[in-house]
Scaffold this motif. Structure first.
Motif, PDB file in Angstrom:
ATOM      1  N   ALA A 125       0.769  -1.115  -0.040  1.00 15.22           N
ATOM      2  CA  ALA A 125      -0.166   0.028  -0.011  1.00 15.22           C
ATOM      3  C   ALA A 125       1.037   1.287  -0.029  1.00 15.22           C
ATOM      4  N   ILE A 126       1.793   1.218   0.630  1.00 18.44           N
ATOM      5  CA  ILE A 126       2.713   2.410   0.724  1.00 18.44           C
ATOM      6  C   ILE A 126       3.924   2.349  -0.261  1.00 18.44           C
ATOM      7  N   CYS A 127       4.497   1.466  -0.643  1.00 19.25           N
ATOM      8  CA  CYS A 127       5.740   1.308  -1.278  1.00 19.25           C
ATOM      9  C   CYS A 127       5.206   1.136  -2.847  1.00 19.25           C
ATOM     10  N   CYS A 128       4.040   0.409  -3.298  1.00 20.66           N
ATOM     11  CA  CYS A 128       3.541   0.375  -4.467  1.00 20.66           C
ATOM     12  C   CYS A 128       2.164   0.735  -4.575  1.00 20.66           C
ATOM     13  N   PRO A 129       1.936   1.927  -4.537  1.00 24.36           N
ATOM     14  CA  PRO A 129       0.552   2.489  -4.264  1.00 24.36           C
ATOM     15  C   PRO A 129      -0.175   2.146  -5.601  1.00 24.36           C
ATOM     16  N   LEU A 130       0.214   2.525  -6.587  1.00 23.58           N
ATOM     17  CA  LEU A 130      -0.159   2.450  -8.086  1.00 23.58           C
ATOM     18  C   LEU A 130      -0.647   1.011  -8.619  1.00 23.58           C
ATOM     19  N   HIS A 131       0.086   0.150  -7.883  1.00 21.26           N
ATOM     20  CA  HIS A 131      -0.203  -1.476  -8.461  1.00 21.26           C
ATOM     21  C   HIS A 131      -0.829  -2.100  -7.105  1.00 21.26           C
ATOM     22  N   TYR A 132      -1.363  -1.202  -6.193  1.00 19.55           N
ATOM     23  CA  TYR A 132      -1.629  -2.250  -5.081  1.00 19.55           C
ATOM     24  C   TYR A 132      -3.011  -2.677  -5.204  1.00 19.55           C
ATOM     25  N   MET A 133      -4.087  -2.276  -5.784  1.00 24.65           N
ATOM     26  CA  MET A 133      -5.148  -3.100  -5.984  1.00 24.65           C
ATOM     27  C   MET A 133      -5.106  -4.189  -6.925  1.00 24.65           C
ATOM     28  N   THR A 134      -4.257  -3.918  -7.928  1.00 27.89           N
ATOM     29  CA  THR A 134      -4.072  -5.110  -9.206  1.00 27.89           C
ATOM     30  C   THR A 134      -3.282  -6.410  -8.417  1.00 27.89           C
ATOM     31  N   ILE A 135      -2.278  -5.962  -7.417  1.00 27.26           N
ATOM     32  CA  ILE A 135      -1.490  -7.045  -6.730  1.00 27.26           C
ATOM     33  C   ILE A 135      -2.441  -7.843  -5.648  1.00 27.26           C
ATOM     34  N   MET A 136      -2.978  -6.958  -4.796  1.00 29.22           N
ATOM     35  CA  MET A 136      -3.988  -7.518  -3.843  1.00 29.22           C
ATOM     36  C   MET A 136      -5.310  -7.959  -4.305  1.00 29.22           C
ATOM     37  N   SER A 137      -5.130  -8.795  -5.399  1.00 25.81           N
ATOM     38  CA  SER A 137      -6.532  -9.360  -5.707  1.00 25.81           C
ATOM     39  C   SER A 137      -7.315 -10.439  -4.739  1.00 25.81           C
ATOM     40  N   ILE A 138      -8.441 -10.365  -4.983  1.00 19.99           N
ATOM     41  CA  ILE A 138      -9.444 -11.168  -3.976  1.00 19.99           C
ATOM     42  C   ILE A 138      -8.600 -12.681  -3.668  1.00 19.99           C
ATOM     43  N   LEU A 139      -8.064 -13.387  -4.954  1.00 21.87           N
ATOM     44  CA  LEU A 139      -7.343 -14.562  -4.821  1.00 21.87           C
ATOM     45  C   LEU A 139      -6.200 -14.484  -3.837  1.00 21.87           C
ATOM     46  N   ARG A 140      -5.341 -13.450  -3.984  1.00 18.89           N
ATOM     47  CA  ARG A 140      -4.310 -13.302  -3.130  1.00 18.89           C
ATOM     48  C   ARG A 140      -4.464 -13.013  -1.748  1.00 18.89           C
ATOM     49  N   CYS A 141      -5.658 -12.240  -1.666  1.00 24.60           N
ATOM     50  CA  CYS A 141      -5.991 -12.016  -0.187  1.00 24.60           C
ATOM     51  C   CYS A 141      -6.417 -13.256   0.374  1.00 24.60           C
ATOM     52  N   ALA A 142      -7.385 -13.987  -0.105  1.00 26.20           N
ATOM     53  CA  ALA A 142      -7.786 -15.170   0.370  1.00 26.20           C
ATOM     54  C   ALA A 142      -6.503 -16.281   0.666  1.00 26.20           C
ATOM     55  N   LEU A 143      -5.535 -16.495  -0.288  1.00 29.12           N
ATOM     56  CA  LEU A 143      -4.438 -17.293   0.051  1.00 29.12           C
ATOM     57  C   LEU A 143      -3.583 -16.538   0.961  1.00 29.12           C
ATOM     58  N   LEU A 144      -3.447 -15.275   1.211  1.00 27.50           N
ATOM     59  CA  LEU A 144      -2.813 -15.041   2.473  1.00 27.50           C
ATOM     60  C   LEU A 144      -3.141 -14.946   3.899  1.00 27.50           C
ATOM     61  N   VAL A 145      -4.515 -15.524   3.702  1.00 35.00           N
ATOM     62  CA  VAL A 145      -5.424 -15.864   5.018  1.00 35.00           C
ATOM     63  C   VAL A 145      -5.244 -17.390   5.130  1.00 35.00           C
ATOM     64  N   VAL A 146      -5.618 -17.958   4.236  1.00 33.29           N
ATOM     65  CA  VAL A 146      -5.881 -19.679   4.246  1.00 33.29           C
ATOM     66  C   VAL A 146      -4.379 -20.249   4.348  1.00 33.29           C
ATOM     67  N   ILE A 147      -3.308 -19.581   3.684  1.00 34.14           N
ATOM     68  CA  ILE A 147      -1.972 -20.372   4.020  1.00 34.14           C
ATOM     69  C   ILE A 147      -1.715 -20.459   5.554  1.00 34.14           C
TER      70      ILE A 147
END
Length: 313
Positions: A125-147
């Motif tokens: 969010a702070i270091c890559c703000p322009l690509h934040y929403m692209t990188i933090m997709s729903i799938l990636r958020c889910a993986l960062l919780v499930v793992i």
């Protein structure tokens, strides 16, 4: 009560923090108060995030999962303490003791891994703000919780399976719950493998997330330092301040209990630190985040007002 082998152990006796009636009463009052406040605070945080569409972002998704973990973490130990006190008991069955240990380790490890996922989210969010929403997709958020959940349960499963292979010399646990170190110390068996895995798996469950958090916050600190205005620096840092407070409290107490030299350990000191990270951190987390986050405070006020309105209908 001495035991010849594990098959004769049908239950354990939890000695608690103190054998003095007045101190036990104070501990019951403290436990009940902290558990009630912690559950209500974390539940309100979850409901406020779910009910406010403006908070449906990765940061608040992780925060709601952290609140859920905090509720589960305290619920593995405190309800049993309260029930035993009210019923005048101090016992727990062998199977219930292993189950309590399993969930305590699992939820604690998941908490640790999730804190590192939250640090990674703040880094993007702070270091890559322009690509934040692209990188933090729903799938990636889910993986960062499930793992974290899967990894934590695997670690806990290994400890629990190894614990079932031990024989016990005594069934008197000098603690208020079935702590893994307390159980190992009661064993008559060779516990070398158990102790090594407590260090290896426990260390990886604490050290790896901690290193990831430091790796995330190092470029964050550099990026914040480069912000030209003091107001801008403060705004950027304030988004991370709550998380840093929670991280310091969580890891500080765990390291104090499990990763200090054995010569520095005393039952009273260990139990005091355990009380902090089993109860106090779960109570403080929702307050730390809500007090430093205007959006969350607004959502909480809106949810509480909506609750009062719905009740009046």
């Amino acid at each position: 009560m001495d035991m010849d082998n594990q098959t004769q152990v049908s239950e354990f006796i939890l000695l608690g923090l103190s054998e003095q009636p007045l101190q036990r009463q104070m501990f019951f009052t403290l436990s009940f108060s902290l558990y009630l406040i912690g559950c209500m605070g974390n539940l309100l945080t979850i409901l406020a995030i779910v009910s406010d569409p403006h908070l449906h972002s990765p940061m608040y998704f992780f925060l709601s999962n952290l609140s859920l973990l905090d509720i589960c973490f305290t619920s593995t130990t405190i309800p049993k303490v309260l029930v035993n006190h009210l019923c005048g008991l101090s016992t727990i069955s062998f199977s219930a003791c292993l189950a309590q240990m399993y969930f305590f380790v699992a939820f604690g490890a998941a908490d640790s891994f999730l804190l590192s996922a939250m640090a990674y989210d703040r880094y993007l969010a702070i270091c890559c703000p322009l690509h934040y929403m692209t990188i933090m997709s729903i799938l990636r958020c889910a993986l960062l919780v499930v793992i974290p959940w899967i990894s934590a349960n695997l670690i806990s499963m290994v400890h629990t399976i190894l614990m079932t292979r031990l024989s016990f010399c005594s069934n008197r646990i000098p603690h208020f719950f079935c702590d893994i170190n307390a159980l190992i110390n009661l064993s008559c068996s060779d516990t070398q493998v158990n102790k090594i895995l407590v260090l290896v798996l426990g260390g990886s469950g604490v050290l790896i997330p901690f290193v990831c958090i430091m790796a995330s916050y190092t470029p964050i600190a550099v990026a914040v330092w480069k912000v030209p205005s003091a107001r801008g620096r403060w705004k950027a840092f304030s988004t991370c301040g709550s998380h840093l407070c929670v991280v310091s409290l969580f890891y500080g107490t765990i390291i104090g209990v499990y990763f200090n030299p054995a010569s520095t350990h005393t039952p009273q000191r260990d139990m005091a630190a355990t009380v902090i990270y089993t109860m106090v951190t779960s109570v403080l987390n929702p307050f730390i985040y809500s007090l430093r986050n205007q959006d969350l405070k607004g959502a909480l006020r809106k949810f509480i007002r909506w609750g009062h309105f719905a009740k009046s209908l």
